[in-house]
Design an enzyme around this catalytic site. Structure first.
Site, PDB file in Angstrom:
ATOM      1  N   GLU A 141       0.909  -1.068   0.013  1.00 41.37           N
ATOM      2  CA  GLU A 141       0.100  -0.125  -0.007  1.00 41.37           C
ATOM      3  C   GLU A 141       0.765   1.360   0.073  1.00 41.37           C
ATOM      4  O   GLU A 141       0.569   2.311  -0.669  1.00 41.37           O
ATOM      5  CB  GLU A 141      -0.734  -0.046   1.217  1.00 41.37           C
ATOM      6  CG  GLU A 141      -2.122  -0.954   1.073  1.00 41.37           C
ATOM      7  CD  GLU A 141      -1.578  -2.358   1.553  1.00 41.37           C
ATOM      8  OE1 GLU A 141      -2.290  -3.389   1.191  1.00 41.37           O
ATOM      9  OE2 GLU A 141      -0.369  -2.501   2.031  1.00 41.37           O
ATOM     10  N   PHE A 180      -9.033  -2.541   1.087  1.00 36.08           N
ATOM     11  CA  PHE A 180      -9.770  -2.398   2.469  1.00 36.08           C
ATOM     12  C   PHE A 180      -9.226  -1.147   2.978  1.00 36.08           C
ATOM     13  O   PHE A 180      -7.859  -1.007   3.320  1.00 36.08           O
ATOM     14  CB  PHE A 180      -9.558  -3.551   3.219  1.00 36.08           C
ATOM     15  CG  PHE A 180     -10.388  -4.781   2.578  1.00 36.08           C
ATOM     16  CD1 PHE A 180     -11.805  -5.206   2.699  1.00 36.08           C
ATOM     17  CD2 PHE A 180      -9.566  -5.741   1.780  1.00 36.08           C
ATOM     18  CE1 PHE A 180     -12.289  -6.185   2.000  1.00 36.08           C
ATOM     19  CE2 PHE A 180     -10.115  -6.804   1.173  1.00 36.08           C
ATOM     20  CZ  PHE A 180     -11.463  -7.021   1.280  1.00 36.08           C
ATOM     21  N   HIS A 203     -10.294  -6.153   7.748  1.00 36.80           N
ATOM     22  CA  HIS A 203     -11.044  -5.990   6.365  1.00 36.80           C
ATOM     23  C   HIS A 203     -12.554  -5.241   6.695  1.00 36.80           C
ATOM     24  O   HIS A 203     -13.161  -5.103   5.620  1.00 36.80           O
ATOM     25  CB  HIS A 203     -11.531  -7.285   5.938  1.00 36.80           C
ATOM     26  CG  HIS A 203     -10.305  -8.117   5.337  1.00 36.80           C
ATOM     27  ND1 HIS A 203      -9.505  -8.618   6.228  1.00 36.80           N
ATOM     28  CD2 HIS A 203     -10.009  -8.693   4.008  1.00 36.80           C
ATOM     29  CE1 HIS A 203      -8.621  -9.301   5.435  1.00 36.80           C
ATOM     30  NE2 HIS A 203      -8.809  -9.278   4.177  1.00 36.80           N
TER      31      HIS A 203
END
Length: 741
Positions: A477, A500, A546
């Site tokens: 990320e 997520f 999540h």
């Protein structure tokens, strides 16, 4: 322990002992010996005599300028100053190998690179005296460097990932530009260094990463940064060519950088260059190096390698520079530095009102109100006397700053060709539409290619637009957001996906350091047009992390818009507006209702405003504020209570549409916030504070928040007990309706 065992242990320690500062491996590229003589079989790079003398002059200018800035700091005129004393050859030799229109992502020890490429000395001085970028421009007039410089990076390692993204854009656009990033040895321990190198290697990005190994990361010796023998060999893990160079030999640095730049320009991808040098001074003016290193011993080893003295001796031996010419150069440089200091001192102090500039395009209610408060404070008036939100003249700021420049053009599904779709389908259709409309758009993230994303939101994009527009990335990320930031700096409109919201935490450094601040730090010169798609929230019985709904983190960051649709119609119009917007946008997608809600959506292009809440249903008794996946729950609650409830979908969580909120609550006198996230410091807290500040005398009951609890999101079997639902919202509405003073 036996004598034999002790000997064996000592042997093992000797074999695994890492190199220390005084005795590093000497297998690096070198053209000049310590006396400045050309080594046997060494060839001087193809530089004209005046260019060679120019390199010497730039190193002298760098050292002289930095010494002057050090004195300014000691006299209180400047803040922290970090000198490149003894390291001037590294930045200069590397940057001199670049061509016009290349990009440099630098830190705080590369003033030689800036001076080589015509950045005014006065601008460098103003960087340590604290003037804002726009003030600097006003004081210096128009100037332009043929090479593009990012603002200097203080958070270390971040620039490597941004430079990789910049270079990826050049590669995808078939441009022959090169990006160069400078970092220190300590920065190679940062995750952003790894991410940047990994992305650069995977995508053959034309980027040159220069590791300025000056032996010390503040007080930590370089042997504390790696167990490897050299920093250069780290590049092997990324499939990137690497080189070690004598960082105090400006010709060797130039030669290595020239080869790397040429290789990158011709499509050969990235290179890492480790320049072995030494930090002769303190880390910066807050440091005292004598507390952690043996100054004399180390200086004795490195003193003979001083880059200026060595290169001066070489030029002298080549009859290019004599003592008289050296004195002339120093005298001229002294004059230039004195002139630059005088110019910097003549630049006016920043207008404090400028703190409000260049966060977002357009002007929000909050910004206008706080501008007015600050102006009143500056004028000696009480800034806290507006209890209605209407007492101050905020219209004076209506045209302040650049326009948002996204015209809202909604379409009524009843009056236009439309089709029924859910939110995921609306996301997918909009991505196809916007990527077809604008070649500058580029989607990136992991699993977004052949799989089409874990929710299939990017399904079909790869087939339609190809792998230079739809980029399946390594699983990072931080790398996704960092490279997207570099792309946005270079004319792209990237659309990174974070699978997520709970996976966003590793990217938060890039988000705060680069995405949120770049527009402000450059005085509006560098925009950050990127839309971070981020599914959020619970309701799908997923695994830990999540299910997060932590929008508070993003809302708290100045310089970022946060948008959250609640219907398919909104999704298409808001996503199109977000992608076209020149601000960075966090686009929250409520996965709890991804497929549970369908609605008619016009097939034609349309856009919706990025600064307006939506009154879903009008009422007179109580205002219900909500957003995203909570809208259906809030509506069900409003319909089931014995009260005339007005339901407002906030839509844009930052900046808030304060006027719509205040108008409604002043009318109804009661308010309930329905939010999925945990209660403490959630957006509901800010809404409650807002109403306390500007509508207290109109409230008939305290504001209530129907929210998640202040716990970690629970496991699947009790997820439904944690999540806010219509029943919890109904109880909150009934409570405020029954309240009596």
């Amino acid at each position: 322990m036996s004598e034999e065992s002790e000997e064996s242990e000592n042997e093992t320690e000797t074999e695994t002992e890492m190199w220390s500062e005084p005795g590093q491996p000497g297998d690096f590229r070198q053209l000049l010996d310590e006396d400045g003589d050309l080594l046997d079989d060494a060839a001087v790079p193809d530089l004209a005599d005046d260019e060679l003398v120019g390199l010497y002059r730039t190193m002298v200018a760098t050292r002289t300028l930095e010494e002057k800035m050090l004195n300014m700091q000691r006299s209180g005129e400047a803040s922290l100053v970090a000198r490149s004393l003894g390291e001037e050859a590294t930045a200069l030799g590397a940057a001199a190998a670049l061509g016009e229109d290349d990009w440099v992502f630098y830190t705080y020890r590369q003033n030689a690179a800036l001076l080589h490429w015509d950045v005014p000395m006065a601008e460098i001085i103003l960087g340590v005296t604290g003037q804002a970028p726009e003030t600097v421009a006003e004081g210096l007039g128009d100037w332009e460097s043929p090479v593009n410089f990012s603002p200097d990076y203080t958070p270390v390692g971040v620039n490597v990932t941004n430079a990789a993204g910049s270079a990826m854009t050049d590669r995808f656009r078939d441009r022959d530009n090169v990006s160069m990033a400078f970092i220190g040895d300590g920065s190679t321990s940062e995750g952003s260094f790894h991410d940047g190198m990994n992305f650069a290697g995977v995508f053959d990005a034309p980027v040159v990463v220069v590791v300025q190994n000056n032996q010390w990361a503040i007080s930590e010796p370089s042997k504390r940064q790696t167990g490897a023998e050299t920093f250069a060999q780290k590049a092997e893990a990324y499939g990137v060519p690497h080189e070690r160079v004598d960082g105090n030999d400006v010709l060797a640095v130039y030669e290595a950088a020239e080869e790397a730049v040429e290789r990158a320009r011709e499509g050969g991808g990235a290179t890492l260059i480790e320049c072995v040098t030494y930090r002769m001074g303190n880390h910066n003016t807050s440091d005292n190096a004598s507390l952690y290193r043996e100054e004399e011993e180390l200086k004795e080893e490195w003193a003979d390698r001083d880059p200026i003295d060595r290169f001066s001796a070489y030029l002298d031996g080549e009859s290019l520079l004599d003592e008289g010419e050296r004195e002339e150069i120093q005298e001229a440089v002294d004059g230039e530095v004195d002139d630059a200091v005088a110019t910097a001192r003549d630049v006016p102090d920043s207008d404090p009102m400028r703190m409000f500039d260049h966060h977002l395009h357009g002007t929000s209610w909050r910004e206008a109100h706080q501008r007015t408060e600050f102006r009143r404070e500056r004028d000696g008036e009480n800034p806290f006397t507006d209890f209605t939100g209407e007492a101050f003249d905020t219209e004076q700021w209506a045209d302040e700053g650049p326009s948002l420049d996204v015209d809202a053009s909604p379409l009524d599904p009843d009056d236009a060709d439309s089709e029924s779709m859910d939110i995921v389908s609306a996301v997918n259709r909009t991505l196809h539409q916007e990527m077809d409309r604008d070649d500058d758009t580029r989607a990136l993230g992991y699993d977004i290619g052949p799989l089409g994303g874990v929710f299939r939101a990017t399904d079909g994009l790869l087939d339609e637009f190809g792998d230079s527009r739809v980029i399946d990335t390594p699983l990072s990320e931080n790398g996704i957001i960092g490279t997207a930031a570099g792309m946005a700096m270079r004319d792209d409109r990237p659309i990174p996906e974070i699978e997520f919201m709970g996976f966003f935490y590793p990217a938060f450094g890039q988000f705060m350091y680069a995405v949120a601040k770049m527009y402000k730090r450059t005085g509006g010169d560098v925009e950050m047009p990127m839309t971070i798609r981020m599914p959020y929230g619970g309701g799908i019985k997923a695994l830990e992390y999540h299910q997060e709904s932590t929008e508070t983190f993003e809302i708290h960051a100045p310089g970022v818009r946060v948008v959250c649709p609640s219907t398919p119609y909104q999704t298409k119009g808001l996503l199109a507006s977000s992608i076209r917007c020149d601000d960075p946008v966090v686009f929250m997608e409520p996965k709890q209702i991804y497929r549970g809600i369908e609605g008619e959506v016009p097939t034609e292009e349309y856009t919706l405003p990025l600064d307006e809440a939506r009154v879903v249903s009008e009422g007179e008794d109580v205002t219900v504020l909500t957003w995203g996946a909570m809208l259906p729950e809030a509506r069900r609650a409003a319909e089931s209570v014995d009260a005339d409830a007005e339901v407002i979908d906030l839509v844009t969580l930052s900046p808030l549409d304060v006027e719509t909120i205040l108008d409604s609550v002043k009318k109804t006198g009661r308010c309930v916030v329905v939010q999925e996230s945990r209660r403490t410091l959630g957006l509901g807290s800010e809404l409650s504070a807002l109403l306390n500040e500007y509508a207290l005398d109109r409230l008939k009951a305290p504001v209530k928040r129907a929210s998640g609890y202040d716990v970690h999101f629970p496991a699947n079997d009790i997820e439904d007990d944690y999540l806010t639902d219509a029943e919890r919202a109904e109880h909150a509405i009934e409570a405020v309706m029954s309240y009596e003073f």
